[in-house]
Design a protein around this motif. Structure first.
Motif, PDB file in Angstrom:
ATOM      1  N   CYS A  93      65.960  22.799  80.317  1.00  0.00           N
ATOM      2  CA  CYS A  93      66.421  23.436  79.089  1.00  0.00           C
ATOM      3  C   CYS A  93      67.299  22.454  78.328  1.00  0.00           C
ATOM      4  O   CYS A  93      68.303  21.979  78.860  1.00  0.00           O
ATOM      5  CB  CYS A  93      67.209  24.697  79.437  1.00  0.00           C
ATOM      6  SG  CYS A  93      67.815  25.608  78.012  1.00  0.00           S
ATOM      7  N   ASP A 127      66.762  24.145  73.120  1.00  0.00           N
ATOM      8  CA  ASP A 127      66.194  25.328  73.764  1.00  0.00           C
ATOM      9  C   ASP A 127      67.239  26.443  73.865  1.00  0.00           C
ATOM     10  O   ASP A 127      66.941  27.607  73.588  1.00  0.00           O
ATOM     11  CB  ASP A 127      65.695  24.999  75.176  1.00  0.00           C
ATOM     12  CG  ASP A 127      64.449  24.145  75.206  1.00  0.00           C
ATOM     13  OD1 ASP A 127      63.630  24.236  74.272  1.00  0.00           O
ATOM     14  OD2 ASP A 127      64.297  23.380  76.184  1.00  0.00           O
ATOM     15  N   GLY A 164      62.182  27.138  74.776  1.00  0.00           N
ATOM     16  CA  GLY A 164      61.929  27.095  73.335  1.00  0.00           C
ATOM     17  C   GLY A 164      60.516  27.518  72.982  1.00  0.00           C
ATOM     18  O   GLY A 164      60.297  28.257  72.027  1.00  0.00           O
TER      19      GLY A 164
END
Length: 145
Positions: A8, A12, A61
């Motif tokens: 991440c 994101d 995302g």
């Protein structure tokens, strides 16, 4: 020390927090955590166990921004301009919820739900005849995989 449990980036996390803001900004904290958990669960599942991209997107995302998965990202949705323009101060609670989910500090109140809808709308076709695994705040959560 906490650590992110799946890949991440800061982008994101920002997209995830904006998604939670767009979908659950007025919810109780556990309701925001529940929406964040649906995002994380989708990002972690490999449909078909084949290592190929899944229909609902890949990664945090990708899952959030996949067309037609989260209505707040649809350009004609009333929340779209609001989530795009939201300042970090407006996103603070959602950022906290998302971070807690990503580092594993917040338990999953949905029991692995992959889908949800707000009880203020008509039952969507994908939920017709199905029993929610959780009802949290104004959302009904389903495990459909």
């Amino acid at each position: 020390m906490s650590r992110i449990v799946l890949p991440c980036s800061f982008d994101d996390l920002d997209v995830m927090a904006r998604t939670v803001y767009g979908e659950a900004r007025g919810e109780i904290p556990v309701g925001q955590v529940a929406v964040a958990w649906c995002i994380r669960t989708r990002a972690e599942i490999d449909l078909g166990h084949d290592g190929k991209p899944d229909w609902w997107g890949e990664g945090i995302g990708g899952v959030c921004l996949k067309p037609f998965q989260f209505s707040c990202w649809l350009p004609n949705d009333p929340m779209f301009p609001k989530i795009k323009a939201a300042k970090t101060s407006q996103l603070a609670d959602c950022l906290k919820a998302c971070y807690a989910v990503l580092v594993g500090e917040a338990p999953d109140p949905t029991g692995g739900a992959t889908h949800y809808y707000a009880s203020s709308i008509a039952v969507p076709p994908w939920a017709a005849g199905k029993t929610p695994v959780a009802v949290i705040g104004a959302h009904r959560f389903f495990r459909l995989i």
